[in-house]
Design a protein around this motif. Structure first.
Motif, PDB file in Angstrom:
ATOM      1  N   ALA A  23       9.899  -6.790   4.856  1.00 49.11           N
ATOM      2  CA  ALA A  23       9.504  -7.599   5.861  1.00 49.11           C
ATOM      3  C   ALA A  23       7.972  -7.892   5.755  1.00 49.11           C
ATOM      4  CB  ALA A  23      10.401  -7.175   7.373  1.00 49.11           C
ATOM      5  N   ARG A  24       7.535  -7.013   5.263  1.00 49.20           N
ATOM      6  CA  ARG A  24       5.759  -6.594   5.259  1.00 49.20           C
ATOM      7  C   ARG A  24       5.408  -7.052   3.867  1.00 49.20           C
ATOM      8  NH1 ARG A  24       6.320  -0.814   7.513  1.00 49.20           N
ATOM      9  NH2 ARG A  24       6.744  -1.153   9.721  1.00 49.20           N
ATOM     10  N   GLY A  25       6.409  -7.710   3.061  1.00 49.47           N
ATOM     11  CA  GLY A  25       5.746  -8.189   1.848  1.00 49.47           C
ATOM     12  C   GLY A  25       5.981  -7.186   0.554  1.00 49.47           C
ATOM     13  N   TYR A  26       6.424  -5.947   0.834  1.00 61.23           N
ATOM     14  CA  TYR A  26       6.431  -4.983  -0.165  1.00 61.23           C
ATOM     15  C   TYR A  26       7.720  -5.304  -0.947  1.00 61.23           C
ATOM     16  CZ  TYR A  26       2.400  -2.854   1.660  1.00 61.23           C
ATOM     17  OH  TYR A  26       1.020  -2.525   2.009  1.00 61.23           O
ATOM     18  N   ALA A  78       7.064   1.839  -8.152  1.00 59.04           N
ATOM     19  CA  ALA A  78       5.873   1.720  -6.927  1.00 59.04           C
ATOM     20  C   ALA A  78       6.135   0.562  -6.028  1.00 59.04           C
ATOM     21  CB  ALA A  78       4.714   1.327  -7.857  1.00 59.04           C
ATOM     22  N   GLN A  79       5.762   0.828  -4.825  1.00 58.65           N
ATOM     23  CA  GLN A  79       5.849  -0.081  -3.711  1.00 58.65           C
ATOM     24  C   GLN A  79       4.758  -1.176  -3.678  1.00 58.65           C
ATOM     25  OE1 GLN A  79       7.262   1.333   0.056  1.00 58.65           O
ATOM     26  NE2 GLN A  79       8.878   0.022   0.001  1.00 58.65           N
ATOM     27  N   VAL A  80       4.902  -2.219  -4.072  1.00 56.97           N
ATOM     28  CA  VAL A  80       3.498  -2.999  -4.138  1.00 56.97           C
ATOM     29  C   VAL A  80       3.968  -4.272  -3.519  1.00 56.97           C
ATOM     30  CG1 VAL A  80       2.624  -1.940  -6.277  1.00 56.97           C
ATOM     31  CG2 VAL A  80       4.012  -4.152  -6.383  1.00 56.97           C
ATOM     32  N   ARG A  81       2.825  -5.026  -3.010  1.00 53.40           N
ATOM     33  CA  ARG A  81       2.892  -6.557  -2.517  1.00 53.40           C
ATOM     34  C   ARG A  81       2.241  -7.483  -3.609  1.00 53.40           C
ATOM     35  NH1 ARG A  81      -0.044  -6.960   3.154  1.00 53.40           N
ATOM     36  NH2 ARG A  81      -1.848  -6.086   1.876  1.00 53.40           N
ATOM     37  N   PRO A  82       3.286  -8.223  -4.312  1.00 57.74           N
ATOM     38  CA  PRO A  82       2.878  -8.866  -5.376  1.00 57.74           C
ATOM     39  C   PRO A  82       1.776  -9.832  -5.291  1.00 57.74           C
ATOM     40  CG  PRO A  82       5.288  -8.834  -5.260  1.00 57.74           C
ATOM     41  CD  PRO A  82       4.598  -8.388  -4.219  1.00 57.74           C
TER      42      PRO A  82
END
Length: 102
Positions: A23-26, A78-82
């Motif tokens: 929901a936060r884009g991650y 790794a938890q990232v936002r593309p």
């Protein structure tokens, strides 16, 4: 960053559950280093729990499977936002896998 070590026999799998923040884009990404042919990684089945609230963190399942060759591999999640590739990961998790040869 948590590091976990597991030993698998060829053909054996290990299920890893990581908390998602979609929901936060991650999103969770992964990279295999070391003996890259020793393991394969796949995202498990999708699906939101029926009682999940909108925007709530949801667990994601990843299956690490040992292949028929021995070796040691490291899987770094790794938890990232593309949309922001230069931004540092929100969270990281490392799985060190030893595959016992047949």
């Amino acid at each position: 960053m948590e590091v976990r070590r597991v030993v698998l026999a060829p053909g054996e799998s290990y299920e890893l559950r990581l908390t998602g923040r979609g929901a936060r884009g991650y999103v969770w990404t992964w990279r295999v280093t070391g003996d890259e042919d020793a393991v394969s990684v796949a995202q498990g089945p999708e699906g939101e729990p029926d009682d999940a609230l909108p925007g709530a963190a949801v667990e994601r399942v990843y299956v690490v499977r040992a292949r028929g060759v021995g070796g040691r591999a490291r899987v770094r999640f790794a938890q990232v936002r593309p949309p922001y590739p230069d931004e540092a990961p929100y969270d990281e998790f490392v799985l060190d896998v030893q595959v016992d040869s047949e």
